[in-house]
Design an enzyme around this catalytic site. Structure first.
Site, PDB file in Angstrom:
ATOM      1  N   ASP A   6      -8.017 -18.326  53.428  1.00  0.00           N
ATOM      2  CA  ASP A   6      -6.634 -18.333  52.964  1.00  0.00           C
ATOM      3  C   ASP A   6      -6.546 -18.940  51.569  1.00  0.00           C
ATOM      4  O   ASP A   6      -7.267 -19.887  51.239  1.00  0.00           O
ATOM      5  CB  ASP A   6      -5.756 -19.164  53.906  1.00  0.00           C
ATOM      6  CG  ASP A   6      -5.477 -18.453  55.219  1.00  0.00           C
ATOM      7  OD1 ASP A   6      -5.524 -17.214  55.228  1.00  0.00           O
ATOM      8  OD2 ASP A   6      -5.203 -19.146  56.219  1.00  0.00           O
ATOM      9  N   ASP A  37       1.607  -5.820  51.673  1.00  0.00           N
ATOM     10  CA  ASP A  37       1.350  -5.928  53.108  1.00  0.00           C
ATOM     11  C   ASP A  37       1.710  -7.321  53.628  1.00  0.00           C
ATOM     12  O   ASP A  37       1.594  -8.322  52.922  1.00  0.00           O
ATOM     13  CB  ASP A  37      -0.137  -5.633  53.364  1.00  0.00           C
ATOM     14  CG  ASP A  37      -0.416  -5.231  54.794  1.00  0.00           C
ATOM     15  OD1 ASP A  37       0.382  -4.458  55.359  1.00  0.00           O
ATOM     16  OD2 ASP A  37      -1.434  -5.672  55.345  1.00  0.00           O
ATOM     17  N   HIS A  41       3.827 -13.399  56.255  1.00  0.00           N
ATOM     18  CA  HIS A  41       2.793 -14.403  56.523  1.00  0.00           C
ATOM     19  C   HIS A  41       2.488 -15.256  55.293  1.00  0.00           C
ATOM     20  O   HIS A  41       1.522 -16.020  55.290  1.00  0.00           O
ATOM     21  CB  HIS A  41       1.530 -13.711  57.026  1.00  0.00           C
ATOM     22  CG  HIS A  41       1.750 -12.937  58.290  1.00  0.00           C
ATOM     23  ND1 HIS A  41       2.143 -13.541  59.470  1.00  0.00           N
ATOM     24  CD2 HIS A  41       1.678 -11.606  58.563  1.00  0.00           C
ATOM     25  CE1 HIS A  41       2.284 -12.625  60.411  1.00  0.00           C
ATOM     26  NE2 HIS A  41       2.010 -11.438  59.882  1.00  0.00           N
ATOM     27  N   GLU A  71       6.030  -5.167  53.523  1.00  0.00           N
ATOM     28  CA  GLU A  71       5.942  -4.841  54.939  1.00  0.00           C
ATOM     29  C   GLU A  71       6.278  -6.097  55.739  1.00  0.00           C
ATOM     30  O   GLU A  71       5.551  -7.088  55.686  1.00  0.00           O
ATOM     31  CB  GLU A  71       4.537  -4.345  55.306  1.00  0.00           C
ATOM     32  CG  GLU A  71       4.434  -3.916  56.758  1.00  0.00           C
ATOM     33  CD  GLU A  71       3.216  -4.484  57.476  1.00  0.00           C
ATOM     34  OE1 GLU A  71       2.837  -3.922  58.506  1.00  0.00           O
ATOM     35  OE2 GLU A  71       2.668  -5.497  57.025  1.00  0.00           O
TER      36      GLU A  71
END
Length: 336
Positions: A6, A37, A41, A71
């Site tokens: 990450d 995308d 998150h 998205e």
């Protein structure tokens, strides 16, 4: 993404670095835009910096219509809208519309499903000072995709056991809703060739070129005798021809269909009539289109629509008796 390291998107250095990377991509390739995308998150503060910076950079290079959409895999309009209002993205994929179309045309719920969704469009109105404001007309409309599967697959697997002809009939108005309700229409590749698939993710990523994948090639494609073992760039396919006609109409009335304010005129708690109005000002004159869908497998009366003005019928997908709408069809009218 699972298995990858990450980045600390809370770090100012990371934010600046990522903006610089994508500015460089815009500099070199001059793309029309980006699909982003899994935006939910990443923390909101990252998008608040990233999106305005890239939009401004593209504009400074003369890419006036540069567009980005995220998205957000959610069927909740309020959650989706938070990414255009709070996170400052220009647009998101409208999963909520996909869900409403699926409810109306696959599950045979009432056309109220569509009206209830569009009643939430006000969530997308923005009042930003640093970037252009957004509204529901900028949402990206679709019926299925590479993750969830194709609309044709949902029809095939429906508890209603639709015949192949019924699947074809329900595919057409579903895609018409992409073009003629508010938002930007997107056809998932292969839908225009009758691709069905076996589900989501890899099962809905068939080849357009002749395929060697057994699980693709055993599909029964809609409105054609071909399989994915054949070349599927058939411009004579029923879906290709029909979607091309939708696109032609969309381009013929761009103000009303691309930018017009949408209002629901009629819906019901069972399959049947769903009617909307699209209104736009053109050189000081108002253009008003009325689009009426029949989500039922039965003929529907148009008497439910009160007409205070004379209308001109611009298009009907299936011939019908005056004052009626054929099963699973739609018509477009212009008010004079």
């Amino acid at each position: 993404m699972l298995g990858l390291d990450d980045l600390d998107t809370n770090s100012e250095n990371v934010i600046i670095g990522m903006i610089d990377i994508y500015k460089a991509i815009i500099d070199e390739f001059k793309p029309d835009g980006f699909r982003i995308d899994t935006v939910k998150h990443v923390n909101t503060e990252f998008w608040q910096a990233f999106s305005p910076a890239l939009m401004a950079h593209a504009k400074s290079l003369g890419i006036e219509n540069f567009f980005m959409f995220g998205e957000v895999y959610s069927f909740d309009a309020k959650e989706l809208s938070s990414f255009t209002t709070k996170a400052k993205l220009p647009s998101v994929l409208d999963f909520a519309l996909q869900g409403a179309i699926r409810s109306a045309l696959v599950e045979q719920k009432g056309s109220d499903e569509l009206a209830n969704l569009f009643a939430q469009d006000h969530f997308y109105q923005t009042n930003h000072k640093d970037i252009e404001n957004t509204n529901a007309n900028q949402l990206v409309n679709f019926t299925g995709n590479h993750d969830m599967g194709r609309f044709a697959y949902f029809l095939k697997e429906s508890k209603h056991n639709y015949s192949e002809q019924e699947q074809i009939q329900r595919n057409l108005p579903a895609n018409a809703m992409l073009f003629f309700t508010r938002g930007v229409p997107v056809i998932y590749y292969g839908d225009e060739q009758g691709f069905v698939g076996d589900g989501g993710d890899q099962d809905s990523r068939q080849d357009m070129m002749p395929s060697n994948v057994d699980s693709y090639n055993n599909d029964d494609l809609l409105a054609t005798n071909k399989t994915t073992a054949d070349n599927n760039f058939d411009t004579s396919h029923l879906f290709y021809q029909t979607f091309a006609k939708y696109a032609e109409l969309y381009q013929q009335y761009p103000k009303a269909l691309r930018f017009g304010q949408q209002t629901t005129l009629y819906s019901q708690n069972k399959p049947g009539v769903f009617a909307i109005q699209r209104v736009a000002m053109i050189q000081g004159e108002e253009q008003t289109l009325v689009i009426v869908f029949n989500t039922s497998s039965q003929v529907q009366s148009l008497n439910v629509l009160t007409k205070s003005q004379t209308e001109k019928r611009l298009y009907q997908s299936i011939a019908n008796t005056k004052g009626e709408l054929s099963p699973l069809s739609f018509a477009i009218y212009q008010l004079k």
